[in-house]
Scaffold this active site. Structure first.
Site, short mmCIF file in Angstrom:
data_model
loop_
_atom_site.label_atom_id
_atom_site.label_comp_id
_atom_site.label_asym_id
_atom_site.label_seq_id
_atom_site.Cartn_x
_atom_site.Cartn_y
_atom_site.Cartn_z
N LYS A 1 -7.25 8.19 -1.92
CA LYS A 1 -8.58 8.64 -1.47
C LYS A 1 -9.08 9.83 -2.29
CE LYS A 1 -7.68 7.23 3.35
NZ LYS A 1 -6.22 6.95 3.25
N ARG B 1 3.20 -1.14 10.75
CA ARG B 1 4.33 -1.22 11.68
C ARG B 1 4.66 -2.61 12.22
NH1 ARG B 1 2.41 4.18 14.77
NH2 ARG B 1 0.46 3.38 13.92
N ASP C 1 -13.32 14.61 -5.50
CA ASP C 1 -13.35 15.83 -6.30
C ASP C 1 -14.59 15.76 -7.18
OD1 ASP C 1 -12.47 18.18 -7.80
OD2 ASP C 1 -10.45 17.70 -7.09
N THR D 1 -11.31 6.97 10.11
CA THR D 1 -11.26 6.45 11.48
C THR D 1 -10.88 7.52 12.49
OG1 THR D 1 -8.98 5.72 11.11
CG2 THR D 1 -10.73 4.11 10.73
N ASP E 1 -3.32 4.31 -2.32
CA ASP E 1 -4.22 4.81 -1.28
C ASP E 1 -4.19 6.35 -1.26
OD1 ASP E 1 -5.79 5.12 0.99
OD2 ASP E 1 -4.15 4.67 2.38
N LYS F 1 0.85 -1.20 0.00
CA LYS F 1 0.00 0.00 0.00
C LYS F 1 0.88 1.25 0.00
CE LYS F 1 -2.13 1.79 3.67
NZ LYS F 1 -1.97 3.28 3.56
#
Length: 232
Positions: free
Chosen positions: A62, A210, A65, A119, A60, A33
């Site tokens: 997002k 991570r 528009d 989130t 990624d 990603k």
């Protein structure tokens, strides 16, 4: 593992760091990603290098528009050969349908995924934007809009995956962040789930950063996660 549910988030700042990590991660074991910071700094050239190494890329960015702009953007993503790209469901039906239509004529288009509510947002944040309905109801509404507009799935929490599947069927994909193996630190994530629990709950793809990228041995960390979600 032909399906490769793990999407490794390369949340690093520079090309060299991204390539160093990617070189340790076998394409047959995961996908990668690439988010806004890394793509803004390194651009298309990095994607081309990763593709040459055999990696599938979830871009990624997002997009959100006017319909024509988003349609053009996802076409560019398709032309670059990415495996998955995402847009904001809150861009509305016209934008979502324009994005889906833009990819319809590609022989092998990227998967087109919608982000519902970030989130980082809570009910109070939504109210400030004029959304008065409960957060969960708003997520449900935007998920239904994405499905009805021809998208392939949504980014959601693993806790929501079962409900998404129940409402929209097994072929509507769920991409879930907030995944932490039992042996990993939670870091700044609060709503987390283990990889095996997330798959059992209906997650199709697991975004994991991570616990893999900052592990002493990323290869071993990825292998341990894959073993935990591979049927015996």
């Amino acid at each position: 593992m032909s399906r490769r549910p793990v999407l490794v988030a390369l949340d690093v700042n520079h090309r060299d760091d991204a390539l160093r990590l990617a070189a340790q991660l076998a394409p047959r074991q995961c996908r990668l990603k690439i988010g806004k910071e890394l793509y803004t700094r390194e651009g298309r050239a990095l994607l081309e290098t990763l593709h040459q190494q055999g990696h599938d890329i979830f871009l990624d960015l997002k997009f959100h528009d006017i319909p024509n702009t988003v349609a053009a953007a996802v076409r560019v993503a398709a032309d670059m050969g990415v495996w998955m790209v995402n847009v904001h469901a809150s861009g509305g039906r016209k934008m979502l349908e324009a994005a889906a239509d833009a990819l319809a004529h590609y022989p092998k288009p990227p998967l087109l995924i919608a982000v519902t509510v970030l989130t980082s947002m809570n009910a109070a944040d939504l109210r400030e934007t004029g959304v008065e309905e409960p957060l969960a109801a708003h997520v449900t509404r935007l998920t239904a809009l994405a499905a009805d507009s021809g998208l392939n799935g949504v980014v959601c929490s693993a806790q929501e995956a079962a409900a998404v599947k129940a409402a929209h069927g097994d072929t509507f994909l769920t991409i879930t962040p907030g995944i932490r193996p039992a042996w990993a630190a939670n870091d700044d994530q609060s709503r987390i789930m283990t990889p095996e629990a997330a798959i059992a709950a209906g997650s199709d793809y697991l975004v994991i950063g991570r616990p893999i990228t900052r592990a002493t041995d990323p290869v071993a960390a990825l292998a341990a996660i894959n073993r935990s979600i591979t049927p015996d």
